[in-house]
Write a protein that holds these residues in place. Structure first.
Motif, PDB file in Angstrom:
ATOM      1  N   PHE A 199       4.906  52.491  55.452  1.00 49.27           N
ATOM      2  CA  PHE A 199       6.345  52.554  55.751  1.00 49.27           C
ATOM      3  C   PHE A 199       6.573  53.271  57.072  1.00 49.27           C
ATOM      4  O   PHE A 199       5.630  53.829  57.650  1.00 49.27           O
ATOM      5  N   LEU A 200       7.825  53.228  57.546  1.00 50.54           N
ATOM      6  CA  LEU A 200       8.191  53.855  58.813  1.00 50.54           C
ATOM      7  C   LEU A 200       8.985  55.135  58.557  1.00 50.54           C
ATOM      8  O   LEU A 200       9.729  55.212  57.569  1.00 50.54           O
TER       9      LEU A 200
ATOM     10  N   SER B  45      -5.437  54.542  47.019  1.00 51.41           N
ATOM     11  CA  SER B  45      -5.745  54.563  48.443  1.00 51.41           C
ATOM     12  C   SER B  45      -4.701  55.379  49.214  1.00 51.41           C
ATOM     13  O   SER B  45      -3.580  55.579  48.757  1.00 51.41           O
ATOM     14  N   THR B  46      -5.134  55.860  50.388  1.00 47.22           N
ATOM     15  CA  THR B  46      -4.254  56.683  51.218  1.00 47.22           C
ATOM     16  C   THR B  46      -3.070  55.859  51.708  1.00 47.22           C
ATOM     17  O   THR B  46      -3.224  54.697  52.071  1.00 47.22           O
ATOM     18  N   LYS B  47      -1.882  56.474  51.687  1.00 49.55           N
ATOM     19  CA  LYS B  47      -0.685  55.831  52.253  1.00 49.55           C
ATOM     20  C   LYS B  47      -0.523  56.318  53.691  1.00 49.55           C
ATOM     21  O   LYS B  47      -0.754  57.504  53.969  1.00 49.55           O
TER      22      LYS B  47
ATOM     23  N   ILE C 290      10.835  46.770  63.789  1.00 48.65           N
ATOM     24  CA  ILE C 290       9.539  46.639  63.087  1.00 48.65           C
ATOM     25  C   ILE C 290       9.792  46.359  61.607  1.00 48.65           C
ATOM     26  O   ILE C 290       9.133  45.506  60.994  1.00 48.65           O
ATOM     27  N   SER C 291      10.792  47.040  61.054  1.00 49.82           N
ATOM     28  CA  SER C 291      11.128  46.851  59.643  1.00 49.82           C
ATOM     29  C   SER C 291      11.502  45.397  59.374  1.00 49.82           C
ATOM     30  O   SER C 291      11.034  44.769  58.426  1.00 49.82           O
ATOM     31  N   SER C 292      12.324  44.864  60.256  1.00 51.87           N
ATOM     32  CA  SER C 292      12.806  43.507  60.059  1.00 51.87           C
ATOM     33  C   SER C 292      11.677  42.488  60.266  1.00 51.87           C
ATOM     34  O   SER C 292      11.549  41.518  59.516  1.00 51.87           O
TER      35      SER C 292
ATOM     36  N   LYS D  26       8.803  46.353  56.535  1.00 54.20           N
ATOM     37  CA  LYS D  26       8.447  47.741  56.188  1.00 54.20           C
ATOM     38  C   LYS D  26       9.722  48.530  55.900  1.00 54.20           C
ATOM     39  O   LYS D  26      10.710  48.406  56.631  1.00 54.20           O
ATOM     40  N   ARG D  27       9.669  49.387  54.888  1.00 57.37           N
ATOM     41  CA  ARG D  27      10.830  50.225  54.595  1.00 57.37           C
ATOM     42  C   ARG D  27      10.868  51.430  55.550  1.00 57.37           C
ATOM     43  O   ARG D  27       9.849  51.790  56.140  1.00 57.37           O
TER      44      ARG D  27
END
Ligand code: KG4
Ligand code: ZN
Length: 322
Positions: free
Chosen positions: A77-78, A2-4, A100-102, A106-107
């Motif tokens: 991911f960001l 699937s698309t990332k 947002i990561s925390s 998300k990495r």
């Protein structure tokens, strides 16, 4: 497979921007909020820029998600600009990414703003292969680079003083045309005689640029009888000639697969035409769309995606301004 998807965040100067881009080169959203508040000061005021990012960034990110029809938790991911730029402004984008990561686990892929400009032509041109030469012309930077691959950028030449966009802005300011100056100069130059005033081809040898001498030459020429449109046309022609001479030299020496221009000044149709006219028969010339030439977050998202696809590591914990 699937698309990332990655969410790109940009806040290095005076554009607050967020965008969602897929590894299939789809741009699902590309939200840019420009800060017109600086026009009254004739240039970007760093403290004001940082505060505007604080006001705008949440809206940009939410709109990037709603335009794309994706919620934050569904991105893979960001990608965030960590430098170079105004520190106070960069901190806002980086802090949003860290938040947002925390919250969502998300990495984060850190992206250099210049690398984002350099890699973006591949977002629109699937067939653009390395190595290619990029002429980057923005308000803060002027560089000729050989892009050999992701993370492999060889600097060929750069400005030793003013950036070319900065020179457009300062000349426009002398002529009281408003900020940013580039579009004003282009508009006036369209009706001017570009052979009327002789301006110096500063630092024409080698690959480095010097635009502050050209700016001073324009200042020394100012008097009551000057024709503003002829001066704009002569200035723009001189800039074009300097760019063409250096780029032709670089093409001959490095023999790249393509030549690409980017940065805000690449929006100038005269500069595009003169580069195309002089180089189009020597090398494949690629001019990205205007929306991807000026600062935006799709370029940050795409650079983050290219780094991810090249197996470059994410931030170990949080992103830091660098
Ligand atoms: O890349 P950019 O949007 O922002 C950064 O500096 O990173 O570039 C902004 C610069 C400004 O100096 C502006 O005057 C210049 O790009 N610019 C132009 C034109 N449109 C924007 N310069 C010449 N002609 C234009 N049409
Ligand atoms: Zn830029």
């Amino acid at each position: 497979m699937s698309t990332k998807y990655t969410l790109g965040i940009e806040s290095s100067c005076d554009e607050s921007a967020a965008s969602i881009v897929g590894d299939d080169r789809s741009i699902l959203s590309n939200v840019v909020m420009s800060q017109h508040i600086h026009e009254q000061y004739g240039g970007v005021v760093p403290e004001v820029a940082a505060r505007q990012h604080l006001i705008n960034m949440e809206f940009c990110i939410n709109k990037a998600c709603s335009d794309a029809g994706i919620s934050l938790k569904d991105i893979d991911f960001l990608s965030v600009t960590t430098g170079p730029g105004l520190v106070g402004s960069l901190i806002v984008g980086v802090t949003y990414a860290n938040g947002i990561s925390s919250a969502l686990g998300k990495r984060i892929m850190p992206v250099n703003h210049l690398e984002a400009h350099m890699l973006t032509p591949r977002l629109e041109n699937e067939l653009l292969e390395f190595p290619y030469i990029v002429l980057l012309m923005s308000g803060g930077h002027t560089q000729i680079c050989l892009v050999q691959g992701v993370n492999k950028y060889m600097l060929i030449g750069q400005t030793l003083d003013d950036a070319v966009g900065e020179c457009f802005d300062k000349v426009a300011r002398m002529l009281q045309l408003g900020y940013p100056g580039g579009p004003h100069i282009e508009r006036l130059a369209a009706n001017g005689d570009c052979t009327r005033y002789k301006l110096p081809l500063c630092m024409i040898d080698g690959y480095n640029f010097s635009f502050s001498g050209l700016k001073t030459a324009v200042r020394n020429m100012l008097n009551d009888s000057i024709s503003c449109s002829d001066l704009c046309a002569s200035f723009q022609r001189t800039v074009g000639e300097i760019l063409v001479r250096k780029c032709i030299r670089a093409i001959n020496q490095y023999n790249p697969k393509a030549f690409v221009i980017c940065g805000g000044v690449a929006a100038n149709q005269y500069i595009r035409n003169v580069l195309m006219h002089n180089m189009g028969n020597k090398v494949k010339c690629i001019f990205p769309s205007r929306a991807l030439c000026t600062d935006n977050a799709a370029m940050v998202a795409w650079a983050g995606m290219e780094k991810y696809l090249a197996n470059i590591e994410f931030c170990a914990t949080y992103a830091k301004v660098s």
